[in-house]
Each structure stands twice: as C-alpha cells, then as structure tokens.
Design a protein around this motif. Structure first.
Motif, PDB file in Angstrom:
ATOM      1  N   VAL A 265     -14.576  18.453  35.957  1.00  0.00           N
ATOM      2  CA  VAL A 265     -16.012  18.737  35.948  1.00  0.00           C
ATOM      3  C   VAL A 265     -16.633  18.346  34.610  1.00  0.00           C
ATOM      4  CG1 VAL A 265     -17.721  20.582  36.011  1.00  0.00           C
ATOM      5  CG2 VAL A 265     -15.916  20.501  37.736  1.00  0.00           C
ATOM      6  N   THR A 266     -15.964  18.672  33.515  1.00  0.00           N
ATOM      7  CA  THR A 266     -16.478  18.293  32.198  1.00  0.00           C
ATOM      8  C   THR A 266     -16.600  16.787  32.075  1.00  0.00           C
ATOM      9  OG1 THR A 266     -15.539  20.262  31.147  1.00  0.00           O
ATOM     10  CG2 THR A 266     -16.028  18.386  29.717  1.00  0.00           C
ATOM     11  N   VAL A 267     -15.568  16.073  32.512  1.00  0.00           N
ATOM     12  CA  VAL A 267     -15.584  14.612  32.424  1.00  0.00           C
ATOM     13  C   VAL A 267     -16.676  14.037  33.317  1.00  0.00           C
ATOM     14  CG1 VAL A 267     -14.253  12.525  32.937  1.00  0.00           C
ATOM     15  CG2 VAL A 267     -13.160  14.443  31.758  1.00  0.00           C
ATOM     16  N   ALA A 268     -16.828  14.585  34.515  1.00  0.00           N
ATOM     17  CA  ALA A 268     -17.851  14.082  35.433  1.00  0.00           C
ATOM     18  C   ALA A 268     -19.248  14.309  34.871  1.00  0.00           C
ATOM     19  CB  ALA A 268     -17.714  14.749  36.796  1.00  0.00           C
ATOM     20  N   CYS A 269     -19.487  15.478  34.304  1.00  0.00           N
ATOM     21  CA  CYS A 269     -20.802  15.757  33.722  1.00  0.00           C
ATOM     22  C   CYS A 269     -21.121  14.762  32.610  1.00  0.00           C
ATOM     23  CB  CYS A 269     -20.853  17.181  33.195  1.00  0.00           C
ATOM     24  SG  CYS A 269     -20.872  18.451  34.474  1.00  0.00           S
ATOM     25  N   GLU A 270     -20.134  14.494  31.760  1.00  0.00           N
ATOM     26  CA  GLU A 270     -20.344  13.539  30.674  1.00  0.00           C
ATOM     27  C   GLU A 270     -20.604  12.143  31.222  1.00  0.00           C
ATOM     28  OE1 GLU A 270     -16.752  13.939  28.483  1.00  0.00           O
ATOM     29  OE2 GLU A 270     -17.367  15.792  27.452  1.00  0.00           O
ATOM     30  N   ALA A 271     -19.856  11.754  32.254  1.00  0.00           N
ATOM     31  CA  ALA A 271     -19.993  10.405  32.801  1.00  0.00           C
ATOM     32  C   ALA A 271     -21.361  10.203  33.442  1.00  0.00           C
ATOM     33  CB  ALA A 271     -18.884  10.140  33.814  1.00  0.00           C
ATOM     34  N   ALA A 273     -24.113  12.043  32.956  1.00  0.00           N
ATOM     35  CA  ALA A 273     -25.156  12.159  31.933  1.00  0.00           C
ATOM     36  C   ALA A 273     -25.235  10.889  31.091  1.00  0.00           C
ATOM     37  CB  ALA A 273     -24.884  13.376  31.043  1.00  0.00           C
ATOM     38  N   GLY A 274     -24.090  10.265  30.861  1.00  0.00           N
ATOM     39  CA  GLY A 274     -24.064   9.027  30.101  1.00  0.00           C
ATOM     40  C   GLY A 274     -24.796   7.893  30.790  1.00  0.00           C
ATOM     41  N   HIS A 275     -24.986   8.020  32.097  1.00  0.00           N
ATOM     42  CA  HIS A 275     -25.754   7.032  32.857  1.00  0.00           C
ATOM     43  C   HIS A 275     -27.181   7.515  33.132  1.00  0.00           C
ATOM     44  CE1 HIS A 275     -22.682   3.980  33.715  1.00  0.00           C
ATOM     45  NE2 HIS A 275     -21.831   4.977  33.693  1.00  0.00           N
ATOM     46  N   GLY A 276     -27.606   8.535  32.386  1.00  0.00           N
ATOM     47  CA  GLY A 276     -28.992   8.973  32.477  1.00  0.00           C
ATOM     48  C   GLY A 276     -29.285   9.993  33.551  1.00  0.00           C
ATOM     49  N   ALA A 277     -28.255  10.536  34.190  1.00  0.00           N
ATOM     50  CA  ALA A 277     -28.477  11.492  35.265  1.00  0.00           C
ATOM     51  C   ALA A 277     -28.727  12.895  34.715  1.00  0.00           C
ATOM     52  CB  ALA A 277     -27.279  11.523  36.208  1.00  0.00           C
ATOM     53  N   THR A 278     -29.488  13.662  35.471  1.00  0.00           N
ATOM     54  CA  THR A 278     -29.602  15.097  35.239  1.00  0.00           C
ATOM     55  C   THR A 278     -28.478  15.760  36.028  1.00  0.00           C
ATOM     56  OG1 THR A 278     -31.994  14.989  34.990  1.00  0.00           O
ATOM     57  CG2 THR A 278     -31.038  17.140  35.532  1.00  0.00           C
ATOM     58  N   VAL A 279     -27.677  16.577  35.370  1.00  0.00           N
ATOM     59  CA  VAL A 279     -26.479  17.148  36.002  1.00  0.00           C
ATOM     60  C   VAL A 279     -26.600  18.664  36.057  1.00  0.00           C
ATOM     61  CG1 VAL A 279     -23.965  17.284  35.954  1.00  0.00           C
ATOM     62  CG2 VAL A 279     -25.115  15.234  35.087  1.00  0.00           C
ATOM     63  N   LYS A 280     -26.362  19.206  37.229  1.00  0.00           N
ATOM     64  CA  LYS A 280     -26.363  20.648  37.434  1.00  0.00           C
ATOM     65  C   LYS A 280     -24.978  21.064  37.943  1.00  0.00           C
ATOM     66  CE  LYS A 280     -31.250  20.523  38.829  1.00  0.00           C
ATOM     67  NZ  LYS A 280     -31.801  21.280  37.703  1.00  0.00           N
ATOM     68  N   VAL A 281     -24.473  22.176  37.416  1.00  0.00           N
ATOM     69  CA  VAL A 281     -23.153  22.688  37.802  1.00  0.00           C
ATOM     70  C   VAL A 281     -23.300  24.120  38.273  1.00  0.00           C
ATOM     71  CG1 VAL A 281     -20.787  23.158  37.035  1.00  0.00           C
ATOM     72  CG2 VAL A 281     -22.032  21.188  36.105  1.00  0.00           C
ATOM     73  N   HIS A 282     -22.625  24.449  39.346  1.00  0.00           N
ATOM     74  CA  HIS A 282     -22.677  25.817  39.860  1.00  0.00           C
ATOM     75  C   HIS A 282     -21.291  26.233  40.320  1.00  0.00           C
ATOM     76  CE1 HIS A 282     -24.101  29.386  42.044  1.00  0.00           C
ATOM     77  NE2 HIS A 282     -25.206  29.262  41.334  1.00  0.00           N
ATOM     78  N   PRO A 283     -20.891  27.487  40.061  1.00  0.00           N
ATOM     79  CA  PRO A 283     -19.569  27.939  40.515  1.00  0.00           C
ATOM     80  C   PRO A 283     -19.481  27.987  42.041  1.00  0.00           C
ATOM     81  CG  PRO A 283     -20.835  29.779  39.615  1.00  0.00           C
ATOM     82  CD  PRO A 283     -21.614  28.533  39.310  1.00  0.00           C
ATOM     83  N   SER A 284     -18.289  27.713  42.542  1.00  0.00           N
ATOM     84  CA  SER A 284     -18.052  27.753  43.989  1.00  0.00           C
ATOM     85  C   SER A 284     -16.643  28.287  44.262  1.00  0.00           C
ATOM     86  CB  SER A 284     -18.233  26.362  44.601  1.00  0.00           C
ATOM     87  OG  SER A 284     -17.430  25.410  43.920  1.00  0.00           O
TER      88      SER A 284
END
Length: 353
Positions: A265-271, A273-284
């Motif tokens: 999840v950390t790596v995906a958020c960085e990846a 965001a690095g392409h300009g995306a807004t990233v939201k994370v929620h527990p599941s």
C-alpha cells in the motif's frame, strides 16, 4: 497473473488476505472438519492440527478440480493456480471488508468522465473468479462493460459466467475476458478505460509492477480502486506470546522474491502520487468470528505454515500453537482481525475533464 511458477509457498503468500484473489469457483465446500488442505489430515484432532507443513496454505483437496495448468512463453508448465474452493470460502469476508467510504469519491469522478454517456469500461486485473465485479458493479449506476484480466483461462471462464448482469440502476452490465500478465500492462491496454479495479493483488506484485500499473492508469487518465491489500497486522482474541513471531515471519515470507507483501500500500500510494494522482486509503479488515470458523481455520493453517517455511525453527512451537488456535476456533472462542487496506487513486483526468 505472474509468470513465475506457482508453488505451495506462492499459495501461502496469498494467505495474508489469504491465498488469492477473491471470488468463488463453483464446487461444493466441505465442512472444516472434512477438509484436507495440505496442512493436516482433516480428522480434527490436536495431533493432526499440529502437523504444520512449511508453506502450506489453502489449496485444493484431493479429488477437487485444480485450476488449469498454463504454459508460459518459455514453454515451462505452471503449477495449478489458486483453489476455487478457497476463493469461494473467502468471498463473503472480502465483500464485507471492502471500504464503502471510497465509493462516493469514485462515483463523483466516474460521473464527470468525458464520454460517460456511452457507459463505463471497467478493467478488473487479476480478476480470479470475478468477486470484485459481483461486489462493485451493482453499486455503480449506468451501463458497464467489464474487461476481466487473468492468466488462468478457467478462472476467466467462471468470472464471465458468474458476473452480474445489472448495475445499481438496472442498467446493463456486459463482460469480456482477456488472458494476460499485469506486469505487461501499458496505457494502450487501457485505452477507453473508465476504471481499473483489482482485489488482493497489490501485495503479490513487485515494486516495478506497481509502478507499471500506476503509469498505465495515469496514461489512460482513469481511476483505480485496489482493494484488500494486506497491511501486515493481525489481531487475535486471547493473545498468545507467539502471535507476534508468527506475524513477523509471515510478513517476511510475503516479501520473498521481491514481492511487496505488507509494504504494497505504501509503495502504491507513492507510485500513483508520483504520477499526479490523488490517493485515498481506507482500512478494510476481515473481522472473523464464530460464523466464519471455516475461513478462520483455513487462514490459520496458511498463516502459520508460511511463517514456519520462513523460520523453520518455529516448527515445534508453531504446531502446538496451531492446534490450540484451531481448537478455539472450532469451539467458537476465537476472534481474528486480519487488517487490509483499500486504495483509491484518482489520476489527473484526460480529455479536458
């Protein structure tokens, strides 16, 4: 989805959200006391339960139909992939765990997509038997065309056959299947995509593969909803001193071969965001109690088995630990929370939106 040969250890890696991609494959499910998933003899005794096999996880029982063997470009056979019975067992827990809080921002983005009048084109990566589509399609309005991606032709066939046929507002839902590897995903493959989805996938990818996925979504200007990635944390009722050792060994096992495991999840958020995306994370999280005893028992076997493969010195203690945990599970006295995270990435829209 990956080109490497699937082994019992590979299956055990998936056990964090527990082998595999969710979704059922049709086949009768035996009761937990009847199962023999490669970790005990299935008699339900403490002695049997303590027979921990390194790397063991939920796989097919003797006599059950495995997933189809595949041949890669080099001509080598792949072992059967994820047991459909396991996918069937976990689908209700997956459905209950996925975050509903991410759906409103997703709906807003989808409603503002250019060309929305023609309906949504949804790409489901590593679709397994299609549980993501069964969960999400009836929660979105408007006509939808789902493109199901997986390397296993049997799973693709089942996913297509068991896909929903109507959206939340009654609009038509259609499907097609594509056999392929997520590591080779390109923006061209996502031309016209409205949404990319995946479930229980990120943690069995490498950093390079997650970057490829993020780049492809950014290039296509489409959002991505990526659910049920293991977070590396497990809570069990009646804590045991061995809980943390098993969890740490399991997490290390998931990282073998360069896979991301609980770091996904950390790596995906960085990846993204690095392409300009807004990233939201929620527990599941999975919250497993007496009503989910069969799932809990199979999850325990895979969790402990993978830990023992990673750290063989745990074998003797882990056998007693597993026997005690399975007995508590059978008695209805065990509660387990397996933490996951859902990720919604909203790249910069293309087409002037």
């Amino acid at each position: 989805m990956r080109k490497t040969t699937a082994t019992p250890a590979d299956l055990a890696r998936r056990v964090g959200h527990v082998p595999a991609q969710p979704g059922p494959r049709e086949a009768p499910l035996a009761t937990d006391t009847d199962t023999d998933m490669g970790t005990d003899t299935g008699t339900g005794t403490d002695a049997d339960a303590s027979a921990v096999i390194a790397g063991a996880g939920p796989v097919a029982r003797p006599g059950e139909r495995p997933t189809v063997r595949l041949r890669d470009d080099a001509g080598t056979d792949e072992a059967p992939r994820y047991a459909p019975e396991w996918l069937q067992l976990r689908e209700p827990a997956d459905a209950a765990a996925r975050s509903l809080d991410l759906l409103d921002p997703l709906r807003i983005r989808l409603a503002n997509l250019p060309g929305r009048s023609g309906g949504l084109a949804v790409h489901d990566l590593g679709c397994g038997t299609g549980s993501m589509g069964r969960w999400l399609a009836p929660r979105l309005d408007g006509a939808q065309h789902w493109i199901l991606h997986d390397r296993d032709p049997y799973l693709l066939h089942f996913a297509a056959a068991a896909s929903p046929r109507a959206a939340a507002d009654g609009s038509r839902v259609t499907v097609e299947t594509r056999r392929g590897d997520v590591a080779r995903l390109t923006p061209d493959a996502l031309v016209g995509a409205s949404l990319v989805t995946a479930s229980a996938l990120l943690d069995v990818l490498t950093r390079e593969e997650v970057e490829t996925l993020a780049a492809a979504c950014a290039g296509a200007g489409c959002p991505a909803l990526l659910t049920l990635s293991v977070a590396g944390r497990v809570d069990l009722s009646d804590p045991d001193p061995l809980d943390e050792e098993i969890a740490a060994a399991f997490n290390d096992h998931q990282r073998r071969g360069g896979l991301l495991g609980p770091d996904a999840v950390t790596v995906a958020c960085e990846a993204f965001a690095g392409h300009g995306a807004t990233v939201k994370v929620h527990p599941s999280p999975w919250r497993l109690g007496p009503d989910e005893a069969a799932l809990t028992a199979q999850w325990l076997r895979g969790w402990v088995g993978a830990a023992v493969e990673q750290r063989p010195e745990l074998t003797a203690r882990a056998g007693k630990y597993l026997a005690a945990r399975l007995a508590a599970c059978a008695a209805g006295d065990l509660g387990v929370t397996v933490h996951h995270s859902d990720v919604l990435a909203l790249p910069r829209p293309t087409g002037g939106a």
